[in-house]
Design a protein around this motif. Sequence first.
Motif, PDB file in Angstrom:
ATOM      1  N   LYS A   1     -16.353 -30.759   9.282  1.00 51.55           N
ATOM      2  CA  LYS A   1     -17.559 -30.310   8.578  1.00 51.55           C
ATOM      3  C   LYS A   1     -18.805 -30.950   9.186  1.00 51.55           C
ATOM      4  CE  LYS A   1     -15.296 -29.591   4.107  1.00 51.55           C
ATOM      5  NZ  LYS A   1     -15.193 -30.063   2.687  1.00 51.55           N
ATOM      6  N   GLN A   2     -18.682 -32.221   9.561  1.00 46.96           N
ATOM      7  CA  GLN A   2     -19.832 -32.925  10.128  1.00 46.96           C
ATOM      8  C   GLN A   2     -20.254 -32.315  11.457  1.00 46.96           C
ATOM      9  OE1 GLN A   2     -21.439 -35.306   8.475  1.00 46.96           O
ATOM     10  NE2 GLN A   2     -22.986 -35.440  10.094  1.00 46.96           N
TER      11      GLN A   2
ATOM     12  N   SER B   1     -21.860 -28.910  10.867  1.00 49.10           N
ATOM     13  CA  SER B   1     -23.178 -28.962  10.220  1.00 49.10           C
ATOM     14  C   SER B   1     -24.280 -29.301  11.203  1.00 49.10           C
ATOM     15  CB  SER B   1     -23.181 -29.991   9.102  1.00 49.10           C
ATOM     16  OG  SER B   1     -23.082 -31.314   9.633  1.00 49.10           O
TER      17      SER B   1
ATOM     18  N   ASP C   1     -25.488 -32.228  11.813  1.00 50.22           N
ATOM     19  CA  ASP C   1     -26.387 -33.250  11.256  1.00 50.22           C
ATOM     20  C   ASP C   1     -26.228 -34.620  11.909  1.00 50.22           C
ATOM     21  OD1 ASP C   1     -27.437 -31.438   9.521  1.00 50.22           O
ATOM     22  OD2 ASP C   1     -26.082 -31.954   7.875  1.00 50.22           O
TER      23      ASP C   1
END
Length: 598
Positions: free
Chosen positions: A582-583, A586, A588
């Motif tokens: 997920k990181q 994303s 981010d």
Amino acid sequence: MADLIAQGPQNYHRWRREVPDAAMRRDVVIGRSDADWNVPWDPMISRAHVRLIPQADGRLEVIAVASARNPVYHQGRHAVRFVLVPGDHFVIGKTTFTLAAATGKRSPERLGDGAAEDEVDVTENVFDHVALRRKHFRDVNARIDVLTRLPDLIASSDSDQELLVRVTSVLLQSTPSAEAVSILSAGDLQHDPEAPIEVLHYDNRSATLGGSPISRRLVQRSIEKRESILNVWASGDSMLTTSAFTAREDVDWAYCVPLRTQACRGWVIYITGKLPDTEMMTGSGSPVDISEQLHDDVKFAELVGTTMASLQQSRQLQRRQAAMSNFFAPIVMRALASGDSEKVLQPREAELTVMFCDLRGFSSRSEQDSQQLLQLLSDVSDALGVMTKHILGYDGVIGDFHGDAAMGFWGWPLAQDRSIIQAAGAALAIQAEYHRSDLGFRCGIGLAHGRAVAGQIGTKDQVKVTAFGPVVNLSSRLESMSKRFGAEIILDEAARAALLAAGRHGFRLRRLAKVRPAGFASPVEISELIGEAAIGTHQVTDALIADYEAALDLFCASDLDGALRLFRSLPTWDGPTQMMIKQILSGDSEGDVIDLPK
């Protein structure tokens, strides 16, 4: 109130106990052990042998217990149920039990009124307790048997009342000229001449003799001087003319021995006796002679009193420690026992390992059990008990509770070279017990290692033993991260390094990521501590750890595509893997650092 006196084959096989008032409706069982009143010296007495039922008229009904092995004799005959009147007795084995008349000993009277007492021909002898102890017994053989048994006899008393019974019995049987022995609590008599004197226990040689007189002035002076004092009220022919000023004609002298510990504040041993008839009739017993004759008895009473006072002081300390154990961890109690409490608890900087442990599933359970809040409270208490049990069991200190979370730490008040080993062991034990139990909770745990201040911290209004510093805050942040990463136990870089330096001791570790916790300027490399407990129905294998760390290395080298491919090849049930996917998706990440909100 009447007393029951037990007398065995030896002089020191004796006790005297107050029979409960009939209005209390309290029966008393006499036996050899584990009874209300024990007679340990007589093997003929069963564990529970007779039951005593106090009667309203001062009599005592005695009923033999059905399981008692040996007979009870009353008035020369075998009896299973009978009534004693004052002065009557019964026998079991080699022990005689006599019902003594009411003595009125709970309300001791002073020796006449103030003026009369001053007019009595009193000879006073003050014994310096230091000099008294240095002086040898004149006849040590007469005392040696009791002296050798004294420490065990007193120390084996299983209650304060049993202690008083044994001490009075020993003093009475070891003081040939004594008629009665009392242990008194004078309270504030030194500051208040009218303060009451309480008789803690009393014994005398006779079943019919009433309460012995107590001189308030003698008790007061003994407490003031903190020395043993002997009063001889009369001697020779003058005794016959001044006996009116004594509380009773069968008492000629008394000595009072103060107990010099805070645990026995205001306590004294008070012994009274009568001169032998030969001395009374011939007038040969001068006060100086009497003082010399009673020297050994006073010295013996001093020795017994010192032993009893020391035991009471020790028991008081044990009771305080037992009460404090609810507030302090065992390792803190050990430190307190070996040093000054203020110095031990004083805040100081130390190398600590800090744990935050939080319940998982509490919010959902609260919603589900909103109609059964007491049951929810009980379940949460049990769940928190799992945390505290293992933190304390691994020599940690409970620093605080935060709602459904507990904070513990290691490395204070005693330095612990293996603090990280102990903390890691506690974390895995907590995790394993939650997985085994049916409490319906899981946990999230954060472990951080570093310098912090620990000790008694707070304000002038409230203090508690806890830890303070950045490492404490970091531990709390790591615990919060455990939910995001799906890893139950997360360590900081310092804790991982300390664990590796200690040789791991069978612990398995997995590097998770480099993160910047909320409120922290510098990033922290975090790792997962993996126990044998399953995560769901799956196990984190060594192969999974190796593949995850290889993917993490690609991520840190900014090869996001390669990292994503490798992470996606790992099991979908693995929480840290899904977090990293997920990181990456994303976008981010700031280089190799993941910024985490609070």
